[in-house]
Design an enzyme around this catalytic site. Structure first.
Site, short mmCIF file in Angstrom:
data_model
loop_
_atom_site.label_atom_id
_atom_site.label_comp_id
_atom_site.label_asym_id
_atom_site.label_seq_id
_atom_site.Cartn_x
_atom_site.Cartn_y
_atom_site.Cartn_z
N ILE A 173 26.67 49.74 45.90
CA ILE A 173 26.34 50.88 45.03
C ILE A 173 24.84 50.84 44.71
CG2 ILE A 173 26.77 49.78 42.77
CD1 ILE A 173 28.57 52.36 42.24
N TYR A 184 37.51 38.25 34.39
CA TYR A 184 37.13 37.92 35.77
C TYR A 184 38.16 36.98 36.40
CZ TYR A 184 34.20 35.66 39.40
OH TYR A 184 33.69 35.14 40.56
N1 SER Z 1 29.80 31.84 39.53
C1 SER Z 1 30.90 32.55 38.92
C2 SER Z 1 30.63 32.86 37.50
O1 SER Z 1 29.94 32.07 36.89
C3 SER Z 1 32.16 31.74 39.03
O2 SER Z 1 32.83 32.11 40.16
O3 SER Z 1 31.10 33.82 37.00
#
Ligand code: SER
Length: 319
Positions: free
Chosen positions: A35, A142
């Site tokens: 994007i 996440y």
């Molecule tokens: N590097 C990533 C993060 O800190 C972890 O997968 O969100």
């Protein structure tokens, strides 16, 4: 001629993977999508598609017409930013994956790569040498999206025969691209401060050890996974993928071997809570067994390379 598409090509991992894929297959065989326009001249030598990975209609069209052999779907919002925009993170992280899995189910893509993360683990997971089949216990949006994504990958593989492969990346440390929005980003910033003789204030506490990996190892491992014979890939959620484990104090110490005056302070913020929930190290013997994964670069070697490369970049940008 192999034709590859990297979605999320402007990100920290995207830029590095594109460079490696260009070197392997040739610039013309790699298409890049994001994007945002990638801030890297070499990456932009490949055909660039301006693409919103959550846009189902456009993604379907691009993937149907492209008939790519391999698609690397890297578009995602990382752990720290995801906590500020939980629903947007969920939307981006899941829709982008499902759009690609659907195209693969249609038979338009031969192989898919999708990154998972150490963020799938949490307080209920053991801290050291976490086994492949450990309890997943994510506390961030996440991490929840990565956990769900892992099961979506396995579902599409088992139900529809989609050849999707995945790695649980630790914190990635490289000098050709910048991270953004992650909890492990300090481990890149620290080198850039050190070479400019600036003190660094770390947003994690001194002894917060986390799994980490030098980018060259991460990229090599990713390409090795994708090149492995289909039948050797027995884990269809995501492989534990391990490089090294260190704390901010330990990386500071390794920098001081070269720059004895380097000053490191600690001001833990909201990212410390995320880091505390993650393990310190992973057992990646399944990856070793199935496709011969072995990391090559340790902390002291990485520090040497990072300091040299970051210093060269600083001189280049200030001259
Ligand atoms: N590097 C990533 C993060 O800190 C972890 O997968 O969100």
């Amino acid at each position: 001629m192999s034709k590859t598409l990297v979605i999320g090509a402007s990100g920290q991992l995207g830029i590095e993977l594109v460079l490696a894929l260009q070197a392997k297959h040739g610039v013309g065989s790699v298409h890049v999508a994001d994007i945002r326009v990638p801030e890297n001249e070499q990456v932009l030598k490949s055909y660039f598609l301006h693409l919103d990975a959550t846009d189902e209609e456009t993604m379907t069209k691009v993937l149907e017409e492209g008939r790519y052999v391999e698609v690397y779907q890297l578009a995602a919002m990382l752990s720290a930013t995801g906590e500020k925009k939980p629903l947007a993170a969920w939307d981006l992280n899941m829709k982008s994956l499902l759009n690609v899995l659907e195209a693969a189910r249609e038979g338009w893509i031969e192989r898919v790569f999708w990154p998972s993360s150490i963020a799938v683990f949490g307080p209920g997971t053991q801290k050291k040498n976490v086994p492949q089949d450990a309890l997943l216990d994510p506390t961030t949006v996440y991490g929840i999206s990565k956990q769900s994504g892992e099961y979506w990958c396995r579902y599409y593989h088992e139900k529809f025969g989609v050849d999707v492969r995945s790695l649980r990346y630790p914190g990635l440390i490289g000098h050709r691209s910048n991270p953004g929005g992650g909890t492990t980003d300090y481990a890149v910033e620290i080198y850039n401060f050190a070479v400019q003789d600036l003190p660094y204030s770390c947003f994690l506490k001194a002894d917060q050890a986390l799994p980490m990996m030098f980018m060259d190892d991460a990229v090599r491992g990713t390409l090795e996974l994708m090149a492995a014979p289909r039948d050797s890939i027995r884990v269809r959620t995501s492989y534990n993928f391990s490089g090294m484990s260190f704390s901010p104090a330990e990386v500071g110490e390794s920098i001081r071997q070269h720059l004895p005056e380097f000053a490191l302070e600690y001001a833990p913020d909201h990212r410390q809570d995320i880091a505390s929930s993650w393990p310190e190290s992973l057992d990646d013997s399944a990856a070793l067994h199935d496709w011969a994964w072995e990391s090559r670069i340790d902390l002291s070697e990485m520090t040497k390379v990072m300091l040299e490369a970051c210093r060269a970049k600083t001189i280049h940008t200030t001259s």
